[in-house]
Design an enzyme around this catalytic site. Structure first.
Site, PDB file in Angstrom:
ATOM      1  CG  ASN A   1      -2.151  -0.856   0.998  1.00  0.00           C
ATOM      2  OD1 ASN A   1      -2.506  -1.156  -0.150  1.00  0.00           O
ATOM      3  ND2 ASN A   1      -2.796  -1.281   2.070  1.00  0.00           N
TER       4      ASN A   1
ATOM      5  CG  MET B   1      -6.072  -8.302   3.907  1.00  0.00           C
ATOM      6  SD  MET B   1      -7.039  -7.946   2.435  1.00  0.00           S
ATOM      7  CE  MET B   1      -8.550  -7.419   3.120  1.00  0.00           C
ATOM      8  CG  PHE B   2       0.455  -9.653   5.363  1.00  0.00           C
ATOM      9  CD1 PHE B   2       0.491  -9.707   6.741  1.00  0.00           C
ATOM     10  CD2 PHE B   2       0.070 -10.781   4.672  1.00  0.00           C
ATOM     11  CE1 PHE B   2       0.151 -10.868   7.421  1.00  0.00           C
ATOM     12  CE2 PHE B   2      -0.265 -11.950   5.336  1.00  0.00           C
ATOM     13  CZ  PHE B   2      -0.220 -11.989   6.717  1.00  0.00           C
ATOM     14  CB  CYS B   3       0.291  -3.073   3.457  1.00  0.00           C
ATOM     15  SG  CYS B   3       0.118  -2.243   5.016  1.00  0.00           S
ATOM     16  CB  SER B   4      -0.621  -7.324  -0.173  1.00  0.00           C
ATOM     17  OG  SER B   4       0.683  -7.151   0.322  1.00  0.00           O
TER      18      SER B   4
END
Ligand SMILES: Cc1ncc(COP(=O)(O)O)c(C=O)c1O
Lengths: 445, 169
Positions: A133, A389-392
């Site tokens: 992100n 979601m690990f900024c994905s």
């Protein structure tokens, strides 16, 4: 002298990390969330403390003709500032320390570039479908601004290219996305989601192609600088963003590298005190880079701690040992977990551990299962991993919404102080949960 | 809150056992075609990880299709989403929007579907959150803003009393 790669033993460094000596319920922590933030060794903690204990003043003081600071504490801080910037430049292979801008993190570094490039409608920014992100949102903001300026809500600013089916980088698709309109290629060097990385060879090819069309290469190296030697000049990188807290350094410390001409062409993003050489009521004269990008008083303890972190990671442990050890760890964990995978739990990214650096992410159709593993790992064995979601988000939505939710993922990420035994403890937890998943979900639900 | 027997049974038999590689229980499959309304609700007190996403397609005043996305939800949330997903399909949007999420009777058909006359508290809480999310998705379909989610946690001292009062649809 860095440690030998083939005989590296994490026991040689674990004693340096005070947090590893803690106990809860008689057991030590097992920290497997290094992609997010790493633990800190004593030399870094001491360096940070030294700033506060010995010379806790502001930087940026005036220097005399001999380059000396005007007072005692500022003089000492100044020496540390100069040294840490020199070390950072050296770490990245920059041509000069003035190509290094201190930031709070990789995110801020990427924002400085995205907002500073002053793109025009018609310019394009290329990235892959799986950018973090921090390397997506700033560009989406630029897109929004350019669309408003052009009065065209459909204007294409950001162009994405896809990856191979297993998530690995695909040079052919990346090259195809670059056109004469490309002003920026902004890509992640390695993925925090599945650990896959762009090879040096491919990166050089990309740099050549984007330069040939008059664009710049912006590298989000948050997940590579802590783990391997990255040389901006050899790779042809124009801008690079990284986070020092992902490499044993102080929290909220990051760096932006910018090639001198590229950095000079950027418009400063956050401005104010310390960014200017002079001001008048109606105009301003900015300092030369990097000063014009470092607004306000800075994270001086962070700079002092950064120097200690670089010395520790690069000079004491060494990237060869780090890479080799992470490979050993990930091969072991992959070997332990593969037989456990099946209907309910899958691996994100390539099966081959060597393609995933120090990252192993498990995905499920069941968030309850992922929660249960995370919880049991923590409660039973002090194992700390990360879920979500690990900024994905964008990538996970695009690819994996078919399994009921894109968020049901659990990530293990290792660093040089982790051990094979720690990974066995985690694998045992997974095995235990899978033996009776629904019962495991009961625990503290 | 521990997981009630009824929730565990439903989750094990109707959700976990039928999910797997590439197989997702019916209520959680992506919507076929476009959604006309969407919503998200955080079903954990204190903003935990239980996030339910609802997508609906309304046609001629009825819920033609509905899809639930359970982001790191616990079994009770899955169960509630599964049961309300089935229940909502084909139902009139007006009817669903008129329901009062805090009432006791609203839960009756869902406890029946759960085969749980003992009305377990974990399911009750998540039924209410899920209804709230479905209602917000239907509001979205009508271009109305989502209503802020109350605190339905049975252990919470003020069941949503601190929230702004709801406007009627
Ligand atoms: C690939 C990648 N890019 C950017 C970032 C952002 O780093 P920070 O939060 O330190 O700014 C991260 C952090 O996880 C990352 O993994």
């Amino acid at each position: 002298m860095p440690m030998a790669a083939d005989s590296f033993d994490p026991q040689a460094v674990r004693g340096d990390f005070p947090s590893l000596a803690r106990l809860r319920g008689g057991k030590p922590p097992i920290y497997l969330n290094n992609t997010c933030m790493t633990l800190r060794p004593r030399p870094v903690i001491e360096a940070i403390t030294a700033y506060y204990a010995e010379f806790p003043t502001c930087g940026g003081g005036r220097l005399d003709a001999q380059g000396r600071s005007s007072n005692w504490f500022q003089g000492e801080l100044h020496e540390h500032e100069v040294e840490s910037r020199r070390l950072m430049a050296e770490l990245l292979g920059a041509a000069s320390p003035s190509e290094i801008v201190w930031t709070r993190n990789a995110t801020e570094a990427l924002n400085i570039v995205a907002h500073g490039l002053q793109l025009e409608p018609g310019d394009e920014v290329v990235g892959c479908v799986r950018e973090h992100n921090s390397n997506l949102v700033p560009w989406l903001e630029v897109e929004r601004e350019l669309r408003a300026r052009a009065g065209d809500p459909e204007l294409v600013v950001r162009r994405t290219f896809d990856l191979k089916p297993d998530g690995a980088f695909d040079l052919a698709q990346a090259l195809e996305a670059i056109s004469p309109r490309t002003r920026v290629l902004a890509i992640g060097h390695a993925s925090n989601l599945d650990g896959t990385r762009i090879s040096d060879e491919d990166l050089k090819t990309l740099a050549d192609r984007v330069h040939a069309v008059g664009g710049v290469l912006v590298l989000d190296a948050a997940q590579t600088v802590p783990h391997r030697h990255v040389d901006v000049q050899a790779l042809g990188v124009d801008f690079l963003a990284c986070s020092i807290h992902k490499m044993c350094g102080p929290t909220a410390m990051g760096a932006l590298y910018g090639r001198k001409e590229s950095l000079t062409a950027l418009r400063p993003f956050i401005v104010g005190g310390d960014t200017v050489s002079d001001t008048w009521l109606d105009r301003v004269e900015y300092k030369l880079p990097p000063g014009r990008f470092e607004a306000g008083l800075q994270h001086y303890a962070g700079m002092v701690g950064t120097a200690a972190a670089i010395r520790y990671v690069r000079d004491h442990v060494g990237f060869e040992a780090i890479e080799a050890h992470e490979r050993r760890l990930n091969r072991h964990l992959t070997h332990r977990l593969l037989p456990l995978l099946g209907d309910h739990l899958q691996l994100l990214g390539p099966v081959d551990a060597d393609q995933r650096g120090g990252v192993l992410t498990l995905a499920s159709h069941s968030g309850a299962l992922i929660n249960a593993i995370e919880r049991q790992a923590d409660r039973q064995a002090n194992v700390m991993v990360r879920v979500g979601m690990f900024c994905s988000n964008a990538y996970l939505h695009e690819r994996f919404d078919t399994r009921g939710s894109a968020a049901n993922n659990l990530r293990v990420s290792v660093y040089f102080y982790n051990t094979l035994d720690e990974l066995d403890v985690f694998a045992d937890v997974v095995e235990g949960v899978l033996a009776d998943p629904v019962a495991a979900m009961d625990e503290g639900a | 809150m521990t997981i009630s027997h009824a929730v565990r049974r439903h989750y094990a038999e109707r959700i976990f056992a039928v999910g797997g590689r590439g197989e997702v229980p019916e209520a959680f499959r992506p919507l076929e075609g476009d959604a006309t309304g969407r919503s998200t609700v955080e079903g954990c007190r204190g903003g935990g990880k239980n996030v339910l996403e609802v997508r609906v397609r309304v046609n001629d005043g009825r819920v033609e299709a509905i899809s639930m996305g359970c982001n790191l939800c616990n079994p009770a949330m899955y169960v509630a989403a599964d049961i309300l997903g089935r229940w909502a399909r084909g139902r009139a949007a007006d009817e669903i929007l008129a329901l009062e999420a805090r009432s006791e009777e609203v839960l009756d058909p869902w406890f029946e579907a759960l085969r749980a006359p003992e009305r377990p508290a974990d399911a009750a809480e998540k039924f209410r959150y899920t209804l709230w999310a479905v209602q917000n998705a239907l509001r979205d379909d009508r271009g109305l803003p989502a209503r802020p989610t109350p605190d339905f946690d049975p252990g919470a001292p003020t069941m949503g009393a601190d929230r702004p009062s709801e406007e009627t649809v």
